[in-house]
Design a protein around this motif. Structure first.
Motif, PDB file in Angstrom:
ATOM      1  N   ILE A  64      22.907 -16.201  -4.338  1.00  0.00           N
ATOM      2  CA  ILE A  64      21.493 -16.072  -3.986  1.00  0.00           C
ATOM      3  C   ILE A  64      20.754 -15.377  -5.133  1.00  0.00           C
ATOM      4  O   ILE A  64      21.378 -14.743  -5.989  1.00  0.00           O
ATOM      5  CB  ILE A  64      21.304 -15.300  -2.662  1.00  0.00           C
ATOM      6  N   ALA A  65      19.436 -15.488  -5.158  1.00  0.00           N
ATOM      7  CA  ALA A  65      18.642 -14.965  -6.281  1.00  0.00           C
ATOM      8  C   ALA A  65      18.920 -13.484  -6.551  1.00  0.00           C
ATOM      9  O   ALA A  65      19.176 -13.093  -7.696  1.00  0.00           O
ATOM     10  CB  ALA A  65      17.157 -15.192  -6.025  1.00  0.00           C
ATOM     11  N   GLY A  66      18.859 -12.637  -5.544  1.00  0.00           N
ATOM     12  CA  GLY A  66      19.107 -11.212  -5.739  1.00  0.00           C
ATOM     13  C   GLY A  66      20.513 -10.937  -6.236  1.00  0.00           C
ATOM     14  O   GLY A  66      20.726 -10.055  -7.065  1.00  0.00           O
ATOM     15  N   GLY A  67      21.478 -11.678  -5.733  1.00  0.00           N
ATOM     16  CA  GLY A  67      22.860 -11.524  -6.170  1.00  0.00           C
ATOM     17  C   GLY A  67      23.044 -11.927  -7.623  1.00  0.00           C
ATOM     18  O   GLY A  67      23.800 -11.298  -8.365  1.00  0.00           O
ATOM     19  N   LYS A  68      22.342 -12.982  -8.043  1.00  0.00           N
ATOM     20  CA  LYS A  68      22.412 -13.408  -9.444  1.00  0.00           C
ATOM     21  C   LYS A  68      21.850 -12.323 -10.358  1.00  0.00           C
ATOM     22  O   LYS A  68      22.397 -12.055 -11.423  1.00  0.00           O
ATOM     23  CB  LYS A  68      21.644 -14.716  -9.635  1.00  0.00           C
ATOM     24  N   ASN A  69      20.748 -11.705  -9.918  1.00  0.00           N
ATOM     25  CA  ASN A  69      20.158 -10.625 -10.715  1.00  0.00           C
ATOM     26  C   ASN A  69      21.128  -9.450 -10.843  1.00  0.00           C
ATOM     27  O   ASN A  69      21.296  -8.890 -11.934  1.00  0.00           O
ATOM     28  CB  ASN A  69      18.849 -10.148 -10.082  1.00  0.00           C
ATOM     29  N   MET A  70      21.768  -9.069  -9.729  1.00  0.00           N
ATOM     30  CA  MET A  70      22.712  -7.957  -9.774  1.00  0.00           C
ATOM     31  C   MET A  70      23.912  -8.294 -10.650  1.00  0.00           C
ATOM     32  O   MET A  70      24.392  -7.448 -11.413  1.00  0.00           O
ATOM     33  CB  MET A  70      23.151  -7.559  -8.362  1.00  0.00           C
ATOM     34  N   LEU A  71      24.401  -9.533 -10.571  1.00  0.00           N
ATOM     35  CA  LEU A  71      25.525  -9.944 -11.408  1.00  0.00           C
ATOM     36  C   LEU A  71      25.154  -9.854 -12.887  1.00  0.00           C
ATOM     37  O   LEU A  71      25.955  -9.400 -13.707  1.00  0.00           O
ATOM     38  CB  LEU A  71      25.983 -11.359 -11.049  1.00  0.00           C
ATOM     39  N   SER A  72      23.931 -10.254 -13.236  1.00  0.00           N
ATOM     40  CA  SER A  72      23.484 -10.165 -14.634  1.00  0.00           C
ATOM     41  C   SER A  72      23.509  -8.729 -15.132  1.00  0.00           C
ATOM     42  O   SER A  72      23.962  -8.450 -16.243  1.00  0.00           O
ATOM     43  CB  SER A  72      22.064 -10.731 -14.771  1.00  0.00           C
ATOM     44  N   ILE A  73      23.017  -7.806 -14.299  1.00  0.00           N
ATOM     45  CA  ILE A  73      23.011  -6.390 -14.685  1.00  0.00           C
ATOM     46  C   ILE A  73      24.442  -5.876 -14.836  1.00  0.00           C
ATOM     47  O   ILE A  73      24.761  -5.165 -15.791  1.00  0.00           O
ATOM     48  CB  ILE A  73      22.230  -5.552 -13.651  1.00  0.00           C
ATOM     49  N   LEU A  74      25.303  -6.250 -13.913  1.00  0.00           N
ATOM     50  CA  LEU A  74      26.696  -5.797 -13.969  1.00  0.00           C
ATOM     51  C   LEU A  74      27.419  -6.344 -15.199  1.00  0.00           C
ATOM     52  O   LEU A  74      28.180  -5.621 -15.849  1.00  0.00           O
ATOM     53  CB  LEU A  74      27.432  -6.195 -12.691  1.00  0.00           C
ATOM     54  N   LEU A  75      27.195  -7.600 -15.539  1.00  0.00           N
ATOM     55  CA  LEU A  75      27.829  -8.180 -16.721  1.00  0.00           C
ATOM     56  C   LEU A  75      27.318  -7.524 -17.998  1.00  0.00           C
ATOM     57  O   LEU A  75      28.099  -7.261 -18.921  1.00  0.00           O
ATOM     58  CB  LEU A  75      27.606  -9.693 -16.761  1.00  0.00           C
ATOM     59  N   ALA A  76      26.020  -7.238 -18.048  1.00  0.00           N
ATOM     60  CA  ALA A  76      25.454  -6.551 -19.213  1.00  0.00           C
ATOM     61  C   ALA A  76      26.055  -5.151 -19.350  1.00  0.00           C
ATOM     62  O   ALA A  76      26.397  -4.711 -20.457  1.00  0.00           O
ATOM     63  CB  ALA A  76      23.936  -6.472 -19.096  1.00  0.00           C
ATOM     64  N   ALA A  77      26.193  -4.456 -18.231  1.00  0.00           N
ATOM     65  CA  ALA A  77      26.782  -3.111 -18.252  1.00  0.00           C
ATOM     66  C   ALA A  77      28.239  -3.171 -18.700  1.00  0.00           C
ATOM     67  O   ALA A  77      28.682  -2.348 -19.505  1.00  0.00           O
ATOM     68  CB  ALA A  77      26.669  -2.467 -16.874  1.00  0.00           C
ATOM     69  N   LYS A  78      28.979  -4.126 -18.195  1.00  0.00           N
ATOM     70  CA  LYS A  78      30.397  -4.264 -18.571  1.00  0.00           C
ATOM     71  C   LYS A  78      30.529  -4.586 -20.061  1.00  0.00           C
ATOM     72  O   LYS A  78      31.341  -3.985 -20.759  1.00  0.00           O
ATOM     73  CB  LYS A  78      31.063  -5.353 -17.710  1.00  0.00           C
ATOM     74  N   ALA A  79      29.701  -5.518 -20.543  1.00  0.00           N
ATOM     75  CA  ALA A  79      29.782  -5.929 -21.946  1.00  0.00           C
ATOM     76  C   ALA A  79      29.415  -4.795 -22.895  1.00  0.00           C
ATOM     77  O   ALA A  79      29.939  -4.725 -24.016  1.00  0.00           O
ATOM     78  CB  ALA A  79      28.877  -7.132 -22.191  1.00  0.00           C
ATOM     79  N   SER A  81      29.752  -1.528 -22.114  1.00  0.00           N
ATOM     80  CA  SER A  81      30.493  -0.325 -21.689  1.00  0.00           C
ATOM     81  C   SER A  81      29.583   0.762 -21.116  1.00  0.00           C
ATOM     82  O   SER A  81      29.808   1.947 -21.317  1.00  0.00           O
ATOM     83  CB  SER A  81      31.323   0.242 -22.844  1.00  0.00           C
ATOM     84  N   LYS A  82      28.533   0.348 -20.398  1.00  0.00           N
ATOM     85  CA  LYS A  82      27.616   1.292 -19.750  1.00  0.00           C
ATOM     86  C   LYS A  82      28.062   1.517 -18.313  1.00  0.00           C
ATOM     87  O   LYS A  82      28.686   0.657 -17.691  1.00  0.00           O
ATOM     88  CB  LYS A  82      26.181   0.732 -19.723  1.00  0.00           C
ATOM     89  N   SER A  83      27.738   2.677 -17.782  1.00  0.00           N
ATOM     90  CA  SER A  83      28.012   2.950 -16.373  1.00  0.00           C
ATOM     91  C   SER A  83      26.848   2.424 -15.538  1.00  0.00           C
ATOM     92  O   SER A  83      25.775   2.109 -16.065  1.00  0.00           O
ATOM     93  CB  SER A  83      28.206   4.445 -16.141  1.00  0.00           C
ATOM     94  N   VAL A  84      27.073   2.305 -14.234  1.00  0.00           N
ATOM     95  CA  VAL A  84      26.036   1.820 -13.325  1.00  0.00           C
ATOM     96  C   VAL A  84      25.882   2.764 -12.138  1.00  0.00           C
ATOM     97  O   VAL A  84      26.811   3.476 -11.766  1.00  0.00           O
ATOM     98  CB  VAL A  84      26.341   0.391 -12.801  1.00  0.00           C
ATOM     99  N   ASN A  85      24.701   2.741 -11.567  1.00  0.00           N
ATOM    100  CA  ASN A  85      24.435   3.385 -10.282  1.00  0.00           C
ATOM    101  C   ASN A  85      24.370   2.277  -9.251  1.00  0.00           C
ATOM    102  O   ASN A  85      23.819   1.206  -9.534  1.00  0.00           O
ATOM    103  CB  ASN A  85      23.106   4.139 -10.320  1.00  0.00           C
ATOM    104  N   ILE A  86      24.929   2.522  -8.060  1.00  0.00           N
ATOM    105  CA  ILE A  86      24.963   1.473  -7.039  1.00  0.00           C
ATOM    106  C   ILE A  86      24.450   1.984  -5.695  1.00  0.00           C
ATOM    107  O   ILE A  86      24.611   3.145  -5.358  1.00  0.00           O
ATOM    108  CB  ILE A  86      26.390   0.896  -6.859  1.00  0.00           C
ATOM    109  N   TRP A  87      23.817   1.089  -4.971  1.00  0.00           N
ATOM    110  CA  TRP A  87      23.412   1.313  -3.587  1.00  0.00           C
ATOM    111  C   TRP A  87      24.133   0.259  -2.769  1.00  0.00           C
ATOM    112  O   TRP A  87      24.202  -0.909  -3.159  1.00  0.00           O
ATOM    113  CB  TRP A  87      21.902   1.140  -3.437  1.00  0.00           C
ATOM    114  N   TYR A  88      24.706   0.654  -1.643  1.00  0.00           N
ATOM    115  CA  TYR A  88      25.544  -0.274  -0.882  1.00  0.00           C
ATOM    116  C   TYR A  88      25.587   0.108   0.587  1.00  0.00           C
ATOM    117  O   TYR A  88      25.319   1.247   0.967  1.00  0.00           O
ATOM    118  CB  TYR A  88      26.964  -0.302  -1.454  1.00  0.00           C
ATOM    119  N   THR A  89      25.936  -0.860   1.398  1.00  0.00           N
ATOM    120  CA  THR A  89      26.176  -0.634   2.824  1.00  0.00           C
ATOM    121  C   THR A  89      27.646  -0.264   2.972  1.00  0.00           C
ATOM    122  O   THR A  89      28.526  -0.964   2.447  1.00  0.00           O
ATOM    123  CB  THR A  89      25.850  -1.900   3.639  1.00  0.00           C
ATOM    124  N   ALA A  90      27.916   0.821   3.652  1.00  0.00           N
ATOM    125  CA  ALA A  90      29.275   1.359   3.763  1.00  0.00           C
ATOM    126  C   ALA A  90      30.251   0.347   4.363  1.00  0.00           C
ATOM    127  O   ALA A  90      29.878  -0.516   5.166  1.00  0.00           O
ATOM    128  CB  ALA A  90      29.269   2.626   4.605  1.00  0.00           C
TER     129      ALA A  90
END
Length: 116
Positions: A64-79, A81-90
């Protein structure tokens, strides 16, 4: 009437965000994706209120659109070597692993991600 509707929408959005867990400064260890767009995330430390499914703690739908955006940020962070902040449902099986009750349906669900 429009003002009441707008206030109700804003109230709903603020309450909805209050229920999300937050965890900061995570290095991404691994990303796993399936052909249907489901992505599982593993971090250098386990976020609170999550379960451990073979080293993955958080799951989300990247089809989905929001998921694609989050995946892009995560891949950029991984590439980079940056850390990320996350918000999630437990997780519904917090503190368990794949042998004691954690599975893909009980994993924590990603709601948002940021590179600090």
């Amino acid at each position: 009437m429009k003002k009441i509707f707008c206030v109700l929408i804003l109230l709903f959005l603020s309450i909805n965000n209050c229920f999300a867990d937050y965890s900061g400064n995570h290095g991404i260890n691994n990303l796993y994706t399936t052909k249907d767009g489901q992505v599982s995330l593993g971090f250098n430390t386990q976020p609170t209120n999550t379960c451990n499914f073979y080293g993955w703690y958080i799951i989300f739908d990247a089809s989905i659109a929001g998921g694609k955006n989050m995946l892009s940020i995560l891949l950029a962070a991984k590439a980079s070597s940056k850390s990320v902040n996350i918000w999630y449902t437990a997780s519904t099986a917090s503190g368990t692993n794949q042998n004691t009750g954690c599975n893909e349906s009980s994993m924590a669900k990603l709601d948002g991600v940021a590179i600090p």
